[in-house]
Write an enzyme that holds these catalytic residues in place. Sequence first.
Site, PDB file in Angstrom:
ATOM      1  N   LYS A   1      53.378  42.273  41.735  1.00 54.04           N
ATOM      2  CA  LYS A   1      54.730  41.727  41.626  1.00 54.04           C
ATOM      3  C   LYS A   1      55.275  41.828  40.212  1.00 54.04           C
ATOM      4  CE  LYS A   1      53.990  37.632  44.429  1.00 54.04           C
ATOM      5  NZ  LYS A   1      53.039  36.657  43.880  1.00 54.04           N
TER       6      LYS A   1
ATOM      7  N   LYS B   1      44.500  37.777  33.133  1.00 56.85           N
ATOM      8  CA  LYS B   1      45.745  37.132  32.684  1.00 56.85           C
ATOM      9  C   LYS B   1      45.636  36.681  31.236  1.00 56.85           C
ATOM     10  CE  LYS B   1      47.994  35.909  36.943  1.00 56.85           C
ATOM     11  NZ  LYS B   1      48.473  34.865  37.835  1.00 56.85           N
TER      12      LYS B   1
ATOM     13  N   LYS C   1      46.353  47.975  41.529  1.00 53.81           N
ATOM     14  CA  LYS C   1      46.957  47.161  42.597  1.00 53.81           C
ATOM     15  C   LYS C   1      48.483  47.139  42.481  1.00 53.81           C
ATOM     16  CE  LYS C   1      47.237  42.559  42.274  1.00 53.81           C
ATOM     17  NZ  LYS C   1      46.977  41.109  42.283  1.00 53.81           N
TER      18      LYS C   1
HETATM   19  P1  TYM Z   1      49.911  36.175  45.003  1.00 52.83           P
HETATM   20  O1  TYM Z   1      51.196  35.447  44.935  1.00 52.83           O
HETATM   21  O2  TYM Z   1      49.492  36.986  43.835  1.00 52.83           O
HETATM   22  O3  TYM Z   1      49.884  37.124  46.260  1.00 52.83           O
HETATM   23  C1  TYM Z   1      50.228  36.638  47.554  1.00 52.83           C
HETATM   24  C2  TYM Z   1      49.318  37.267  48.598  1.00 52.83           C
HETATM   25  O4  TYM Z   1      49.446  38.699  48.591  1.00 52.83           O
HETATM   26  C3  TYM Z   1      48.180  39.302  48.429  1.00 52.83           C
HETATM   27  N1  TYM Z   1      48.370  40.531  47.633  1.00 52.83           N
HETATM   28  C4  TYM Z   1      48.069  41.766  48.042  1.00 52.83           C
HETATM   29  N2  TYM Z   1      47.523  42.223  49.179  1.00 52.83           N
HETATM   30  C5  TYM Z   1      47.342  43.561  49.298  1.00 52.83           C
HETATM   31  N3  TYM Z   1      47.694  44.450  48.327  1.00 52.83           N
HETATM   32  C6  TYM Z   1      48.249  44.029  47.174  1.00 52.83           C
HETATM   33  N4  TYM Z   1      48.604  44.912  46.240  1.00 52.83           N
HETATM   34  C7  TYM Z   1      48.458  42.634  46.989  1.00 52.83           C
HETATM   35  N5  TYM Z   1      48.982  41.889  45.973  1.00 52.83           N
HETATM   36  C8  TYM Z   1      48.896  40.600  46.380  1.00 52.83           C
HETATM   37  C9  TYM Z   1      47.342  38.273  47.703  1.00 52.83           C
HETATM   38  O5  TYM Z   1      45.957  38.481  47.906  1.00 52.83           O
HETATM   39  C10 TYM Z   1      47.824  36.989  48.344  1.00 52.83           C
HETATM   40  O6  TYM Z   1      47.197  36.785  49.591  1.00 52.83           O
HETATM   41  N6  TYM Z   1      46.730  32.453  44.150  1.00 52.83           N
HETATM   42  C11 TYM Z   1      47.529  33.101  45.162  1.00 52.83           C
HETATM   43  C12 TYM Z   1      48.557  32.180  45.780  1.00 52.83           C
HETATM   44  C13 TYM Z   1      47.971  30.937  46.336  1.00 52.83           C
HETATM   45  C14 TYM Z   1      47.187  30.811  47.506  1.00 52.83           C
HETATM   46  C15 TYM Z   1      46.896  29.432  47.634  1.00 52.83           C
HETATM   47  C16 TYM Z   1      46.720  31.738  48.446  1.00 52.83           C
HETATM   48  C17 TYM Z   1      48.143  29.688  45.816  1.00 52.83           C
HETATM   49  N7  TYM Z   1      47.484  28.807  46.605  1.00 52.83           N
HETATM   50  C18 TYM Z   1      46.126  28.966  48.697  1.00 52.83           C
HETATM   51  C19 TYM Z   1      45.952  31.245  49.505  1.00 52.83           C
HETATM   52  C20 TYM Z   1      45.660  29.886  49.613  1.00 52.83           C
HETATM   53  C21 TYM Z   1      48.272  34.256  44.512  1.00 52.83           C
HETATM   54  O7  TYM Z   1      48.472  34.293  43.337  1.00 52.83           O
HETATM   55  O8  TYM Z   1      48.742  35.164  45.388  1.00 52.83           O
END
Ligand code: TYM
Length: 333
Positions: free
Chosen positions: A200, A115, A197
């Site tokens: 979003k 990032k 990957k």
């Molecule tokens: P975020 O918002 O980027 O993604 C949400 C969840 O989706 C999973 N993910 C994927 N899984 C498979 N293939 C992909 N291409 C893919 N892209 C995203 C991520 O692994 C995630 O599980 N930091 C976290 C959000 C967060 C969080 C937490 C998660 C904040 N606090 C506490 C767990 C516990 C994040 O940015 O996820």
Amino acid sequence: MIGDKKIVYSAVQPTGCITLGNYVGAIQNWLKLSEEYNSIFAIADLHALTVRQVPAEYRQRAMSFFAQYLACGLDPEKSIMYFQSHVPEHAELTWILNCFTYIGEAQRMTQFKDKSAKHTDNINMGLLDYPVLMASDILLYQTDFVPVGIDQKQHLELCRDLAIRFNNLYSPTFTVPEAYIGKQGAKIFSLQEPTKKMSKSDPDVNATVSIIDSADDIMRKFKRAVTDCDSVVRFDEVNKPGVSNLLTIFSAATGKTIEELEKEFEGKGYAQLKPAVGEAVAEKFRPIRERYDEYMKNKDYLMSVAKSGAEKARSIARRTLSKVYRKVGLVEG
Ligand code: TYM
């Protein structure tokens, strides 16, 4: 929260849209685990402020994500659902844990490096502190399992290290959580660059599928999905990443195994595979899209669920934070 059941916690940042990757890598497992355990799911709206957001759009998007949680089938009777910013204990515990996190540990995080490279004009403290806020999310609720995609594994390891460090310095305070990463689908790849990957924030609209895309859009994106030049439908992540990604998605959407799908498509080519995956995904997401439209018409209901979720979450979070404040020697208020 019911009895002594284990606790599941996870969250999504409200950026871009909820993608097929988020669904398969995370939310599908949330649905499964919430049947068996006490579960808590947040919209990580403080996390996403580490990159610039347009305030009016951001507010709208966070609500839309909340509606999508419900539309996916998460049940407020079974799970606590809330906005992270409605529970101030997250930010409070972050401050304490900051004092137990080494700068080197935070700087080593792959996501921080990625990032920072992407937003060179805005490498802010929040970006570095991001995994500490995430650790606070998890540790406040004495979480046992954290269902996430593989990209969050490193953050989870830091969270465990912080919990263990604090417990050893004082006395057992935090449950040391475990990542729950599915055997299949823990990383869904871009439909346009299948070694990257699915993200979003990808500016290429054809690379990503949203869980509320129309059936037509979903079909179009799958028909354009990048594969390779031979046309054998076989799972081989190294030599055939595009086809392997399609098979993983197909399997997640239908519940069939990869082997079953390979058999079904023996002697057939990509021209048959791509629309078949598109149809399966469109079918899987159709009821989600329909329920989403309904929920978005009823903002009062959404807010009432979020408010009662935040109240329940706060009462648990407060207990942990009070314990932490006492242990580090703050004067009790
Ligand atoms: P975020 O918002 O980027 O993604 C949400 C969840 O989706 C999973 N993910 C994927 N899984 C498979 N293939 C992909 N291409 C893919 N892209 C995203 C991520 O692994 C995630 O599980 N930091 C976290 C959000 C967060 C969080 C937490 C998660 C904040 N606090 C506490 C767990 C516990 C994040 O940015 O996820």
